[in-house]
Design a protein around this motif. Structure first.
Motif, mmCIF file in Angstrom:
data_model
loop_
_atom_site.group_PDB
_atom_site.id
_atom_site.type_symbol
_atom_site.label_atom_id
_atom_site.label_comp_id
_atom_site.label_asym_id
_atom_site.label_seq_id
_atom_site.Cartn_x
_atom_site.Cartn_y
_atom_site.Cartn_z
ATOM 1 N N THR A 14 0.817 -1.221 0.000
ATOM 2 C CA THR A 14 0.000 0.000 0.000
ATOM 3 C C THR A 14 0.845 1.262 0.000
ATOM 4 O OG1 THR A 14 -1.811 -1.126 1.138
ATOM 5 C CG2 THR A 14 -1.753 1.288 1.275
ATOM 6 N N ASP A 15 1.807 1.358 0.901
ATOM 7 C CA ASP A 15 2.610 2.579 1.004
ATOM 8 C C ASP A 15 3.376 2.848 -0.282
ATOM 9 O OD1 ASP A 15 1.695 2.940 3.547
ATOM 10 O OD2 ASP A 15 3.523 2.245 4.546
ATOM 11 N N PHE A 16 3.944 1.786 -0.865
ATOM 12 C CA PHE A 16 4.709 1.975 -2.099
ATOM 13 C C PHE A 16 3.812 2.455 -3.221
ATOM 14 C CE2 PHE A 16 6.367 0.787 -6.191
ATOM 15 C CZ PHE A 16 7.704 1.159 -6.115
ATOM 16 N N LEU A 17 2.651 1.818 -3.393
ATOM 17 C CA LEU A 17 1.752 2.194 -4.480
ATOM 18 C C LEU A 17 1.303 3.641 -4.355
ATOM 19 C CD1 LEU A 17 -0.630 -0.845 -5.110
ATOM 20 C CD2 LEU A 17 0.952 0.198 -6.736
ATOM 21 N N ARG A 18 0.926 4.053 -3.172
ATOM 22 C CA ARG A 18 0.474 5.429 -2.987
ATOM 23 C C ARG A 18 1.565 6.433 -3.351
ATOM 24 N NH1 ARG A 18 -4.811 5.939 -3.482
ATOM 25 N NH2 ARG A 18 -6.010 4.901 -1.862
ATOM 26 N N LYS A 19 2.788 6.171 -2.909
ATOM 27 C CA LYS A 19 3.907 7.071 -3.221
ATOM 28 C C LYS A 19 4.212 7.049 -4.715
ATOM 29 C CE LYS A 19 6.073 6.653 1.320
ATOM 30 N NZ LYS A 19 7.233 6.107 2.097
ATOM 31 N N GLU A 20 4.163 5.859 -5.313
ATOM 32 C CA GLU A 20 4.466 5.732 -6.736
ATOM 33 C C GLU A 20 3.415 6.441 -7.581
ATOM 34 O OE1 GLU A 20 6.955 3.968 -9.889
ATOM 35 O OE2 GLU A 20 7.185 4.663 -7.819
ATOM 36 N N PHE A 21 2.155 6.346 -7.198
ATOM 37 C CA PHE A 21 1.099 7.018 -7.950
ATOM 38 C C PHE A 21 1.267 8.533 -7.906
ATOM 39 C CE2 PHE A 21 -2.084 3.283 -7.393
ATOM 40 C CZ PHE A 21 -1.479 2.618 -8.444
ATOM 41 N N VAL A 22 1.658 9.063 -6.765
ATOM 42 C CA VAL A 22 1.917 10.504 -6.675
ATOM 43 C C VAL A 22 3.057 10.890 -7.604
ATOM 44 C CG1 VAL A 22 2.757 12.346 -5.173
ATOM 45 C CG2 VAL A 22 1.026 10.755 -4.325
ATOM 46 N N PHE A 23 4.114 10.097 -7.578
ATOM 47 C CA PHE A 23 5.280 10.384 -8.415
ATOM 48 C C PHE A 23 4.928 10.293 -9.896
ATOM 49 C CE2 PHE A 23 9.599 9.160 -10.059
ATOM 50 C CZ PHE A 23 10.213 10.359 -9.734
ATOM 51 N N ILE A 24 4.197 9.239 -10.262
ATOM 52 C CA ILE A 24 3.803 9.059 -11.662
ATOM 53 C C ILE A 24 2.928 10.212 -12.125
ATOM 54 C CG2 ILE A 24 2.386 7.628 -13.200
ATOM 55 C CD1 ILE A 24 3.344 5.179 -11.562
ATOM 56 N N THR A 25 1.970 10.608 -11.293
ATOM 57 C CA THR A 25 1.052 11.690 -11.662
ATOM 58 C C THR A 25 1.809 12.959 -12.012
ATOM 59 O OG1 THR A 25 -0.719 10.788 -10.284
ATOM 60 C CG2 THR A 25 -0.860 13.119 -10.849
ATOM 61 N N ARG A 26 2.863 13.241 -11.284
ATOM 62 C CA ARG A 26 3.651 14.452 -11.542
ATOM 63 C C ARG A 26 4.407 14.377 -12.865
ATOM 64 N NH1 ARG A 26 6.334 14.718 -5.492
ATOM 65 N NH2 ARG A 26 4.517 15.572 -4.396
ATOM 66 N N LYS A 27 4.646 13.174 -13.373
ATOM 67 C CA LYS A 27 5.428 13.003 -14.589
ATOM 68 C C LYS A 27 4.580 12.848 -15.845
ATOM 69 C CE LYS A 27 9.483 12.958 -12.542
ATOM 70 N NZ LYS A 27 10.474 14.027 -12.788
#
Length: 280
Positions: free
Chosen positions: A162-175
């Motif tokens: 869960t923690d990884f996915l949430r952080k990764e989605f934020v990062f992906i959204t910015r890119k």
């Protein structure tokens, strides 16, 4: 028509598997043809943003190719890097699954030669009704299948937490490139306000593994014997993979195998091609 072709397709249980191979020419495995095809058709979309790739013209083509090649890496310490596996995964997703990149993995990098953590590819596949699936890929460019499986199974556990996915989605959204036609729909699918229970139904995880293959090595033509050997090898790999797979959340898994004549030889050819494109 791509050089790689699907030689075996199995859907026996919960995980489907495709085995790809470049085939042979005059008795030799088509490593050179595979490298030329992958770089010629896929480098730009792999390494550039949507806007950059769509802006390439006859007057800027050489510069764009050079920039794309440089962005992959510029180091001579390349034999244990993963970018070639990511490029091969990207090409397979585009050629055989109708995927398109949501973000360029290489664009994650802050400087050349960075090794980027996280998913090895972020693509989408839309059906005829416009329903979109998010394909979050993992690639292991290895010479031993068991080593590739060991590594990727650890990543599946870590990257679906869960923690990884949430952080990764934020990062992906910015890119995400705002000019990409699916940008808003894609961002909506991974929005923080949505439950991961809902998001998981839209996630497909393609697992791309390479390995030095006995089936490829002991044949020199795509014959019935070759297909039978490849089918047996693929079925055995799928059985081992499924027996060890444990997912923290329910997502669809697609196993994609690329059996090789020699991973070491393919790496040398891909590196030589990349250096040549960097120098054009």
């Amino acid at each position: 028509m791509p050089v790689l072709q699907v030689r075996v397709e199995l859907v026996p249980n919960s995980v489907s598997v495709n085995a790809l191979c470049a085939g042979y020419e005059l008795g030799a495995w088509r490593a050179d043809q595979l490298v030329e095809d992958i770089f010629d058709r896929h480098l730009l979309d792999f390494a550039l943003t949507y806007t950059e790739a769509k802006s390439v013209s006859s007057s800027t083509a050489l510069q764009s190719i050079r920039d794309a090649a440089v962005s992959v890496y510029t180091t001579d310490k390349y034999r244990r890097r993963g970018e070639f596996g990511e490029l091969l995964l990207h090409s397979a997703l585009v050629d055989f699954y109708g995927a398109e990149p949501a973000v360029s993995k290489i664009y994650y990098e802050d400087s050349s030669n960075d090794v980027v953590k996280g998913f090895d590819s972020v693509h989408v596949v839309a059906d005829s009704n416009g329903e979109m699936k998010i394909w979050l890929g993992e690639a292991k460019f290895y010479s031993r299948l068991d080593d590739a499986m060991d590594s990727v199974l650890q990543d599946v556990q870590a990257h679906l937490a869960t923690d990884f996915l949430r952080k990764e989605f934020v990062f992906i959204t910015r890119k995400v490139d705002a000019s990409w036609p699916h940008a808003q729909q894609f961002k909506g699918l991974i929005a923080r306000a949505r439950s991961l229970d809902d998001i998981s139904s839209s996630i497909v995880m393609p697992i791309f593994l390479t390995y030095d293959s006995d089936a490829v090595d002991t044949h020199n033509v795509v014959s019935n014997g070759y297909i039978a050997a490849m089918t047996n090898e693929t079925a055995g790999a799928l059985l081992r993979f499924e027996s060890r797979l444990a997912k923290p959340m329910e997502v669809e898994i697609r196993l994609i195998l690329l059996p090789l004549k020699s991973k070491a030889r393919l790496v040398e050819l891909m590196h030589a091609k990349l250096k040549a494109l960097q120098g054009i």
